[in-house]
Design an enzyme around this catalytic site. Structure first.
Site: not given
Ligand SMILES: *Cc1c(COP(=O)(O)O)cnc(C)c1O
Length: 400
Positions: A74, A154, A182, A202, A204, A240, A327
């Site tokens: 994000s 996503n 993604q 991202s 995660h 940091t 979301c």
């Molecule tokens: C999960 C996702 C995000 C957001 O990433 P975060 O690390 O959770 O802020 C943005 N774009 C897409 C396509 C996502 O699937």
């Protein structure tokens, strides 16, 4: 826990891998330094950060100096889009091209920019969930500051023709950003071959930790700060550094890229088995292109159902899925992605997203294929909308 959980919501987030966890632990314990400190403890942390940056750069095919760590996808989206918009405006360019089905991190940033006087063209993604490079080319104007098109969606998993769109932007001299959250770690992404100027990642979403991501910004392209403060990240992102997160993200990404071919082969097999199994349910349809989609994405609508009810009943059977993007589960509005591919509200509401990981097994897929029809029947059994479809009062949207 008595019942085994089958987790098929990997587009929302993934479980951290052992590799990512063990890469991280030393930096939560003994290597606790601040990379800005000149002493040894700080310098060891700095080396770790440099190493993580180099690994990630290698996976994306760019220079480590083009990698900026952020708090996640994000933040990377926000910084990239706002920076390109503001720098475009300095040259009198206040037009942006995007698509109707971007992630909210992109869409809500664009909405804000519209309030600030920017004009945004949201391209149609058609019934298959794919925008074409020609459409992007036609939308670009002399005052276009930025094109932002996501790499892979996503919710419905469709993959956009990113290298062609990148080539169009390059030829027309327009900054090109892509939300590749993604895609990275799941399908091959090469910022040079794809002509990408800015890209969001991202950790995660590929078995790394939450709260860490990366913004790639091509050398020479101006990048404005989004968080002001110290001179970390070459002065572009203060605060940091999250050393443990960065190191863990790099380990997870390296592993994902090294095993990508093997894993996507396995995932495509599981995905198509699941799709074929679920489409046997009457009045069901696959959302998004059948082949130009992420190896792990299944998104199916069941006419006469309601997504939240499906989810709760599946959850009771140990199956963790999603009815849209995480979301949107808090709101009653149907998914903007499903509406963007032309689904009526009632159909969009009755949709299920199942996103796999390489940890899922054939047995789990077969269990899902066995349980979903029962759940769909139960939800249809209490639906007046389904009754109206059955009696012919309302016409079917989906074919049997
Ligand atoms: C999960 C996702 C995000 C957001 O990433 P975060 O690390 O959770 O802020 C943005 N774009 C897409 C396509 C996502 O699937």
């Amino acid at each position: 826990m008595t019942k085994k959980t089958i987790y098929v919501d990997n587009a929302a987030t993934t479980a951290m891998s052992d590799i990512a966890i063990s890469a991280m632990t030393p930096y939560l314990k003994e290597v606790y330094g601040n990379p800005s400190s000149l002493h040894t403890v700080g310098q060891i942390a700095k080396e770790a950060l440099d190493g993580a940056r180099a690994k990630i750069a290698k996976c994306l095919n760019c220079d480590p100096k083009e990698i900026y760590f952020t708090s996640g996808g994000s933040e990377a989206d926000n910084q990239a889009i706002r920076s390109a918009a503001v720098n475009g405006a300095k040259k009198g360019k206040k037009h942006i091209v995007s698509t109707a089905f971007e992630h909210h991190a992109v869409l809500h940033t664009l909405k804000k920019l519209e309030k600030e006087g920017f004009e945004v063209t949201y391209l149609d993604v058609h019934a298959n969930g794919i925008v074409t490079a020609d459409e992007v080319a036609s939308a670009i104007r002399p005052d276009t500051a930025l094109v932002t098109v996501m790499y892979a969606n996503n919710e419905i998993g469709t993959i956009q023709p990113i290298s062609e769109i990148g080539a169009v932007c390059k030829q027309k001299g327009v900054v090109f950003h892509t939300d590749a959250v993604q895609a990275v770690g799941h399908i091959p992404v090469d910022v040079k071959a794809d002509n990408i100027d800015m890209l969001s990642v991202s950790a995660h979403k590929f078995h790394g930790p939450k709260g860490v991501g990366v913004l790639y910004c091509r050398r020479g392209l101006p990048l404005n700060t989004f968080i002001d403060g110290g001179m970390q990240e070459r002065g572009k992102r203060a605060g940091t550094e999250n050393i443990a997160g960065a190191v863990s993200m790099a380990a997870a990404l390296e592993y994902a890229c090294e095993n990508m071919q093997k894993n996507s082969k396995k995932l495509i097999k599981l995905r198509d088995r699941l799709i074929d199994g679920l489409l046997k349910i009457p009045y069901s349809r696959l959302n998004g292109d059948k082949t130009k989609r992420l190896p792990n994405n299944v998104n199916i609508s069941f006419e006469g159902t309601e997504g939240e009810s499906l989810l709760l009943l599946l959850d009771a059977k140990g199956i963790c899925a999603s009815s849209g993007s995480a979301c949107t589960t808090a709101s009653l509005e149907p998914s903007h992605v499903l509406l963007s591919i032309g689904l009526p509200h009632e159909i969009a509401h009755g949709s299920l997203r199942l996103t796999l990981s390489a940890e899922n097994t054939e047995d789990e897929i077969d269990y899902i294929i066995k349980e979903v029809p029962e759940v769909v029947d139960r939800v249809r059994g209490i639906s007046s909308f389904w009754d109206d479809l059955q009696s012919g009062k309302i016409k079917h949207f989906i074919e049997k």
